[in-house]
Design an enzyme around this catalytic site. Sequence first.
Site, PDB file in Angstrom:
ATOM      1  N   ASN A 165       0.825  -1.320  -0.062  1.00  9.25           N
ATOM      2  CA  ASN A 165       0.145  -0.010  -0.011  1.00  9.25           C
ATOM      3  C   ASN A 165       1.088   1.330   0.113  1.00  9.25           C
ATOM      4  O   ASN A 165       0.335   2.389  -0.512  1.00  9.25           O
ATOM      5  CB  ASN A 165      -1.117   0.190   1.023  1.00  9.25           C
ATOM      6  CG  ASN A 165      -0.482   0.065   2.669  1.00  9.25           C
ATOM      7  OD1 ASN A 165       0.870  -0.400   2.752  1.00  9.25           O
ATOM      8  ND2 ASN A 165      -1.264   0.283   3.586  1.00  9.25           N
ATOM      9  N   GLU A 263       4.813  -3.675  12.561  1.00  8.91           N
ATOM     10  CA  GLU A 263       3.852  -2.574  12.032  1.00  8.91           C
ATOM     11  C   GLU A 263       2.537  -3.265  11.326  1.00  8.91           C
ATOM     12  O   GLU A 263       2.706  -3.687  10.245  1.00  8.91           O
ATOM     13  CB  GLU A 263       4.585  -1.651  11.407  1.00  8.91           C
ATOM     14  CG  GLU A 263       5.751  -0.986  11.719  1.00  8.91           C
ATOM     15  CD  GLU A 263       5.378   0.311  12.591  1.00  8.91           C
ATOM     16  OE1 GLU A 263       4.268   0.623  12.804  1.00  8.91           O
ATOM     17  OE2 GLU A 263       6.359   0.650  13.590  1.00  8.91           O
ATOM     18  N   CYS A 297      -3.032   1.530   6.795  1.00 10.17           N
ATOM     19  CA  CYS A 297      -3.388   1.091   8.202  1.00 10.17           C
ATOM     20  C   CYS A 297      -3.848   1.825   8.965  1.00 10.17           C
ATOM     21  O   CYS A 297      -4.521   1.551   9.971  1.00 10.17           O
ATOM     22  CB  CYS A 297      -2.123   0.375   8.474  1.00 10.17           C
ATOM     23  SG  CYS A 297      -0.764   1.503   8.549  1.00 10.17           S
ATOM     24  N   GLU A 468       8.347   3.520  14.191  1.00  7.89           N
ATOM     25  CA  GLU A 468       9.193   3.807  13.038  1.00  7.89           C
ATOM     26  C   GLU A 468       9.265   5.368  12.883  1.00  7.89           C
ATOM     27  O   GLU A 468       8.276   6.016  13.245  1.00  7.89           O
ATOM     28  CB  GLU A 468       8.783   3.038  11.921  1.00  7.89           C
ATOM     29  CG  GLU A 468       9.036   1.703  11.879  1.00  7.89           C
ATOM     30  CD  GLU A 468       8.672   1.209  10.585  1.00  7.89           C
ATOM     31  OE1 GLU A 468       7.758   1.345   9.877  1.00  7.89           O
ATOM     32  OE2 GLU A 468       9.448   0.107  10.254  1.00  7.89           O
TER      33      GLU A 468
HETATM   34  P1  NAP Z   1       0.273  -8.943   4.078  1.00  8.09           P
HETATM   35  O1  NAP Z   1      -0.517  -9.916   3.353  1.00  8.09           O
HETATM   36  O2  NAP Z   1       0.721  -9.199   5.690  1.00  8.09           O
HETATM   37  O3  NAP Z   1       1.896  -8.925   3.229  1.00  8.09           O
HETATM   38  C1  NAP Z   1       2.684  -7.971   3.974  1.00  8.09           C
HETATM   39  C2  NAP Z   1       4.168  -8.567   3.280  1.00  8.09           C
HETATM   40  O4  NAP Z   1       4.218  -9.804   3.952  1.00  8.09           O
HETATM   41  C3  NAP Z   1       4.323  -8.968   1.729  1.00  8.09           C
HETATM   42  O5  NAP Z   1       5.431  -8.622   1.315  1.00  8.09           O
HETATM   43  C4  NAP Z   1       3.758 -10.255   1.654  1.00  8.09           C
HETATM   44  O6  NAP Z   1       4.386 -11.022   0.757  1.00  8.09           O
HETATM   45  C5  NAP Z   1       4.773 -10.952   2.941  1.00  8.09           C
HETATM   46  N1  NAP Z   1       4.261 -12.084   3.440  1.00  8.09           N
HETATM   47  C6  NAP Z   1       2.859 -12.686   3.329  1.00  8.09           C
HETATM   48  N2  NAP Z   1       3.128 -13.805   3.985  1.00  8.09           N
HETATM   49  C7  NAP Z   1       4.231 -14.076   4.195  1.00  8.09           C
HETATM   50  C8  NAP Z   1       4.790 -15.413   4.886  1.00  8.09           C
HETATM   51  N3  NAP Z   1       4.271 -16.257   5.021  1.00  8.09           N
HETATM   52  N4  NAP Z   1       6.107 -15.087   5.099  1.00  8.09           N
HETATM   53  C9  NAP Z   1       6.740 -13.864   4.657  1.00  8.09           C
HETATM   54  N5  NAP Z   1       6.384 -13.005   4.058  1.00  8.09           N
HETATM   55  C10 NAP Z   1       4.936 -12.938   4.062  1.00  8.09           C
HETATM   56  O7  NAP Z   1      -0.297  -7.447   4.094  1.00  8.09           O
HETATM   57  P2  NAP Z   1      -0.542  -6.623   2.738  1.00  8.09           P
HETATM   58  O8  NAP Z   1      -1.896  -7.064   2.271  1.00  8.09           O
HETATM   59  O9  NAP Z   1       0.464  -6.653   1.883  1.00  8.09           O
HETATM   60  O10 NAP Z   1      -0.763  -5.277   3.390  1.00  8.09           O
HETATM   61  C11 NAP Z   1      -1.922  -4.875   3.916  1.00  8.09           C
HETATM   62  C12 NAP Z   1      -1.764  -4.888   5.679  1.00  8.09           C
HETATM   63  O11 NAP Z   1      -0.563  -4.226   6.123  1.00  8.09           O
HETATM   64  C13 NAP Z   1      -2.839  -4.236   6.493  1.00  8.09           C
HETATM   65  O12 NAP Z   1      -3.247  -5.113   7.479  1.00  8.09           O
HETATM   66  C14 NAP Z   1      -2.271  -3.090   6.987  1.00  8.09           C
HETATM   67  O13 NAP Z   1      -2.870  -2.423   7.989  1.00  8.09           O
HETATM   68  C15 NAP Z   1      -0.865  -3.436   7.203  1.00  8.09           C
HETATM   69  N6  NAP Z   1       0.146  -2.119   7.180  1.00  8.09           N
HETATM   70  C16 NAP Z   1       0.236  -1.769   8.151  1.00  8.09           C
HETATM   71  C17 NAP Z   1       1.121  -0.798   8.407  1.00  8.09           C
HETATM   72  C18 NAP Z   1       1.836  -0.187   9.705  1.00  8.09           C
HETATM   73  O14 NAP Z   1       2.708   0.590   9.802  1.00  8.09           O
HETATM   74  N7  NAP Z   1       1.255  -0.829  11.030  1.00  8.09           N
HETATM   75  C19 NAP Z   1       1.246   0.094   7.214  1.00  8.09           C
HETATM   76  C20 NAP Z   1       0.974  -0.228   6.009  1.00  8.09           C
HETATM   77  C21 NAP Z   1       0.120  -1.300   6.143  1.00  8.09           C
HETATM   78  P3  NAP Z   1       3.821 -11.261  -0.825  1.00  8.09           P
HETATM   79  O15 NAP Z   1       3.310  -9.942  -1.274  1.00  8.09           O
HETATM   80  O16 NAP Z   1       4.463 -11.800  -1.693  1.00  8.09           O
HETATM   81  O17 NAP Z   1       2.388 -11.728  -0.559  1.00  8.09           O
END
Ligand code: NAP
Length: 488
Positions: A165, A263, A297, A468
Amino acid sequence: MSDQPPADHLKAQGRALIREAALVAGKWIPVGDDAISVHSPADGALLGRVPKLSAAQVDQAIEAAAAAFPAWARTKGKARGEILARWAALVTQNEDSLAALISLENGKPWKEALGEVRYANSFISWFAGMAERLDGKAIESPNGEDLILAFREPVGPVAAITPWNFPAAMITRKAAAAFCAGCPVVLKPASATPFTGLALAALALEAGVPAGCFSVVSGEQDVVGGRLTGSELIRKLSFTGSTAVGRKLAAQCAPTLKRMSMELGGAAPLLVFDDADLEVAVSGTVAGKFRAGGQTCVCPNRVYVQAGIKDAYLEALTARVAALTVGDPFAPDTEIGPLIDEKGVTKVEDHIARTVAAGGKVLTGGQRMTGSYFQPTVIAGGDDELFRHEETFGPLVPVFTFDTEEEAIARANASEFGLAAFLFSDDLNRAMRVGRAIESGIVGINSGLISNAANPFGGVKQSGFGREGSTYGIDDYLQVKALTLALR
Ligand code: NAP
């Protein structure tokens, strides 16, 4: 007349930055047969492919980071700061193209993507300035004679895993802090948006980040994630993404007891009190909610408005949301682009259907458009239970009503998440009281925009741990080493 360059020109600039490769130990590994395809969320077109690296190739990146670590840690902070400053300058020189690349692979409007590039770059500049200020402490020993010297040293090679995102900012918020501290980074960017991370890494190498100190690995989640979390050479994981994946990665890090920053997801409440300035509250809601089409997020996930101001707020909010322009990311008047994919669209549809079934009323929007575009939507009423536990991650504002301050705080806190919260009130005492009582890491008071390099960003409860940006953001990359000097 828009000051935005023509769409075709921007698209060509963005495409020119696409590298169909991974970066391992300073070498670009070209894409082969086994690859991940990256598509534009705007029209589904194939943008390019990145390699699915083998476990051995990921290990090579880890080993290069470990090999590069001692010299990078010994490099003077001033020199690391100068490299970061050069990186920042290169990002500025390329900001139009980087923004175009973000629009291509993520779908956010180009102007907003340009805002992200500048936001991302603000972390590089911030940590460039901090690199020569990593001082320690001299502590007097309890025996009154010895001297304890506490040094702050880099934790070691860092694995960074980032979401789609914010394809640039979630990377620089980690990598700039790590480089500032003297840590090498092995980055796994999101598979949906890998090209921005690769382009940023190319600029970092050009700026002087040593080969081996910045690898960018792509591939199967379990292969890449398994090697990064399982390796003894990686001393810290910094993860931004969903809570579910964060939990899994934390468990994988347990056997090697890595430092972790998590995060994770949120379900941000936004409270509007009767004494709020209506215009400020409505503008703040729209600014916070519709950034990245609702896919952040910290986007307000649920709005609670006090009974006395409810009608006026809903009327003004609905008019404002109905006027938002949804369209192609490269059209100059676009305010909201497509959602990242079909799964994102069905989730918003599901949340609307469940809220309507619980008695909610759609005041504007409510429907999918073509592709993964979705109408900006306001719903009033229904049950807030769903929104306390699930992020919508789309352009939907559900609005509920409350009567008392105590009720508002209780409902805001009735969630396992605690990342961001927002409140609107012109009573300073109330604003401070409620701001302190809300269980979240970040609170916006009379503002829907809270992300900047100076603000300690991070969550509590199941939104994770670690901070961060800000002066705190470096702490996660440093560990304390204490020398006791027995004076004779
Ligand atoms: P996600 O599905 O958790 O994926 C995030 C990252 O983790 C991607 O690079 C993904 O790879 C990787 N990943 C997923 N499963 C994994 C595994 N089993 N082993 C290693 N890496 C793995 O999240 P998203 O859909 O990309 O992002 C949205 C989420 O991020 C929301 O929940 C949002 O709230 C959160 N977010 C939090 C913050 C914060 O600062 N707190 C900021 C932005 C977003 P792939 O892309 O290859 O699947």
